[in-house]
Design a protein around this motif. Structure first.
Motif, PDB file in Angstrom:
ATOM      1  N   ILE A 172      -4.249   7.840 -37.788  1.00  0.00           N
ATOM      2  CA  ILE A 172      -4.304   6.371 -37.417  1.00  0.00           C
ATOM      3  C   ILE A 172      -3.253   6.272 -36.281  1.00  0.00           C
ATOM      4  N   CYS A 173      -2.156   6.791 -36.317  1.00  0.00           N
ATOM      5  CA  CYS A 173      -1.202   6.236 -35.656  1.00  0.00           C
ATOM      6  C   CYS A 173      -1.003   7.390 -34.340  1.00  0.00           C
ATOM      7  N   GLN A 174      -1.947   8.202 -34.174  1.00  0.00           N
ATOM      8  CA  GLN A 174      -1.974   9.293 -32.882  1.00  0.00           C
ATOM      9  C   GLN A 174      -2.367   8.362 -31.519  1.00  0.00           C
ATOM     10  N   ALA A 175      -1.845   8.975 -30.677  1.00  0.00           N
ATOM     11  CA  ALA A 175      -2.397   8.626 -29.307  1.00  0.00           C
ATOM     12  C   ALA A 175      -3.956   9.018 -28.938  1.00  0.00           C
ATOM     13  N   GLU A 176      -4.696   8.332 -28.302  1.00  0.00           N
ATOM     14  CA  GLU A 176      -5.954   9.166 -27.843  1.00  0.00           C
ATOM     15  C   GLU A 176      -5.820  10.556 -27.343  1.00  0.00           C
ATOM     16  N   ARG A 177      -4.767  10.856 -26.667  1.00  0.00           N
ATOM     17  CA  ARG A 177      -4.454  12.260 -26.042  1.00  0.00           C
ATOM     18  C   ARG A 177      -3.223  12.267 -26.031  1.00  0.00           C
ATOM     19  N   ALA A 178      -2.651  13.601 -26.113  1.00  0.00           N
ATOM     20  CA  ALA A 178      -1.074  13.815 -25.930  1.00  0.00           C
ATOM     21  C   ALA A 178      -0.896  15.300 -25.574  1.00  0.00           C
ATOM     22  N   THR A 179       0.039  15.527 -24.621  1.00  0.00           N
ATOM     23  CA  THR A 179       0.381  16.795 -24.393  1.00  0.00           C
ATOM     24  C   THR A 179       2.038  17.061 -24.624  1.00  0.00           C
ATOM     25  N   GLU A 180       2.553  18.017 -25.073  1.00  0.00           N
ATOM     26  CA  GLU A 180       3.823  18.339 -25.156  1.00  0.00           C
ATOM     27  C   GLU A 180       4.293  19.493 -24.700  1.00  0.00           C
TER      28      GLU A 180
END
Length: 193
Positions: A172-180
């Motif tokens: 629910i609380c995740q971004a649509e896409r992420a990179t780290e």
């Protein structure tokens, strides 16, 4: 402090290493890096949809072996493709810029130059010791406040709601896409220059 609660690399999980330009000025690091890999085909298409989209970069400085960050800073872009004007509108704080094409938008939001993080006081304890910088680039992240609202279920007529919320809490609380990624360790200068 709120940014620290939003994202901290979990238990010093090893993120992908990436070179970041780090220059120290008067005891404060100034960073340069690129997070262009966030903008895959789906992100590029979404940026041209005409709907407002957000790109948020969170940068944290860590002393090697410490779990809490020495300093945290966020940078955000709101991007809207104006269908009438045929241009991208990029808002950063109170500043607004127009771009005719998508690539300069991606460069403006995901290529960082001269990004200071923290104050000299934040790095005083780490002088002469290695620190690294962790970066998280997110496309359309959910704010901490909105996440809490989504996770709070006060609807008595929906008994299944709380169960479903608990099962899918992470999604629910995740971004649509992420990179780290993180920088290799670099020493903090002994004296501020």
């Amino acid at each position: 402090m709120l940014s620290v609660l939003l994202w901290t690399p979990s238990a010093h999980a090893q993120l992908r290493a990436r070179r970041l330009g780090v220059n120290w000025r008067e005891g404060v690091p100034t960073l340069s890096f690129s997070a262009r890999d966030l903008a895959n085909r789906e992100v590029r298409e979404a940026l041209g949809s005409g709907l407002r989209k957000r790109i948020v970069l969170t940068v944290q400085a860590f002393a090697s072996g410490r779990r809490t960050p020495l300093a945290t800073r966020r940078f955000a872009c709101a991007v809207t493709y104006d269908l009438w004007e045929g241009a991208y509108v990029v808002r950063m704080g109170r500043r607004t810029e127009l771009f005719a094409e998508l690539q300069p938008v991606i460069d403006r939001c995901l290529v960082v130059r001269g990004f200071t993080i923290g104050t000299a006081e934040d790095y005083r304890e780490a002088r002469g010791r290695p620190v690294y910088f962790a970066v998280r680039a997110e496309f359309n992240p959910i704010s901490a406040r909105r996440c809490r609202e989504l996770l709070r279920s006060n609807r008595a007529e929906d008994p299944v709601g709380p169960l479903v919320i608990n099962i899918v809490r992470r999604e629910i609380c995740q971004a649509e896409r992420a990179t780290e990624f993180q920088s290799p360790p670099a020493g903090v200068p002994e004296r501020a220059r």
